[in-house]
Motif scaffolding. Structure first.
Motif, PDB file in Angstrom:
ATOM      1  N   LYS A  64      10.507  17.843   9.626  1.00  0.00           N
ATOM      2  CA  LYS A  64      11.788  18.388  10.066  1.00  0.00           C
ATOM      3  C   LYS A  64      12.592  17.293  10.748  1.00  0.00           C
ATOM      4  CE  LYS A  64      10.403  23.139  10.568  1.00  0.00           C
ATOM      5  NZ  LYS A  64      10.519  24.342  11.385  1.00  0.00           N
ATOM      6  N   LYS A 106      17.880  22.648  19.781  1.00  0.00           N
ATOM      7  CA  LYS A 106      19.043  21.900  20.248  1.00  0.00           C
ATOM      8  C   LYS A 106      19.181  22.092  21.752  1.00  0.00           C
ATOM      9  CE  LYS A 106      21.357  23.218  15.991  1.00  0.00           C
ATOM     10  NZ  LYS A 106      20.398  24.204  15.551  1.00  0.00           N
ATOM     11  N   PHE A 120      18.863  20.943  12.611  1.00  0.00           N
ATOM     12  CA  PHE A 120      17.916  20.769  13.697  1.00  0.00           C
ATOM     13  C   PHE A 120      17.526  22.141  14.259  1.00  0.00           C
ATOM     14  CE2 PHE A 120      20.279  16.840  13.459  1.00  0.00           C
ATOM     15  CZ  PHE A 120      19.279  15.881  13.558  1.00  0.00           C
ATOM     16  N   GLN A 162      14.584  15.202  13.383  1.00  0.00           N
ATOM     17  CA  GLN A 162      14.499  15.055  14.833  1.00  0.00           C
ATOM     18  C   GLN A 162      15.491  13.984  15.253  1.00  0.00           C
ATOM     19  OE1 GLN A 162      10.535  14.234  16.188  1.00  0.00           O
ATOM     20  NE2 GLN A 162       9.625  15.486  14.590  1.00  0.00           N
TER      21      GLN A 162
END
Length: 148
Positions: A55, A85, A82, A57
């Motif tokens: 994922k 957050k 993302f 980053q």
């Protein structure tokens, strides 16, 4: 899987995600021949980030370690793709005070590009400065979706 490529800059251009690269080797895409160092550009879509491994980053921000002035907005900060957050704000002053920061959001990815397409006020974050420094943070809710 993960990659060790450094992506020093990014932007959007005509609806495409553009990533700047510092390497001149091919990255297993259509760009088998690249120019000089620091000139490699990758054009794709935001969903291509998923194919880079894991994922997305990121850390940092447009105001990191910079002086900030009242009424002057920051550069945009990419939020698309993302899961988690968080906005962190620190402030310094020689006197105790409260400083307000307006958090503005671009939900569609077009603010500032066309007249009338403006950022939307999401929330105002109050930073209490005592003893020279202050700190506040905001955790965006799970599933919060905005472009910038």
């Amino acid at each position: 899987s993960q990659h060790l490529r450094v992506i020093p800059d990014y932007t959007s251009f005509r609806g495409m995600l553009v990533l700047g690269g510092n390497e001149v080797s091919p990255i297993f895409d259509n760009n088998w021949v690249t120019g000089q160092a620091q000139s490699g550009l990758y054009f794709g879509k935001t969903d291509d980030l998923w194919s880079f491994g894991g994922k997305p980053q990121g850390w940092g921000g447009p105001w990191r370690k910079h002086n900030v002035y009242a009424g002057k907005p920051s550069d945009s900060f990419l939020m698309t793709g993302f899961d988690k957050k968080v906005l962190h704000i620190t402030a310094e002053s020689s006197s105790d005070m409260t400083v307000d920061f307006d958090i503005q959001i671009d939900f569609e990815g077009i603010a500032g590009g066309v007249a009338g397409d403006e950022y939307v006020l999401y929330q105002t974050l109050n930073v209490q400065i005592k003893g020279g420094t202050g700190y506040a943070y905001h955790v965006f809710p799970v599933g919060f979706s905005a472009h910038w």
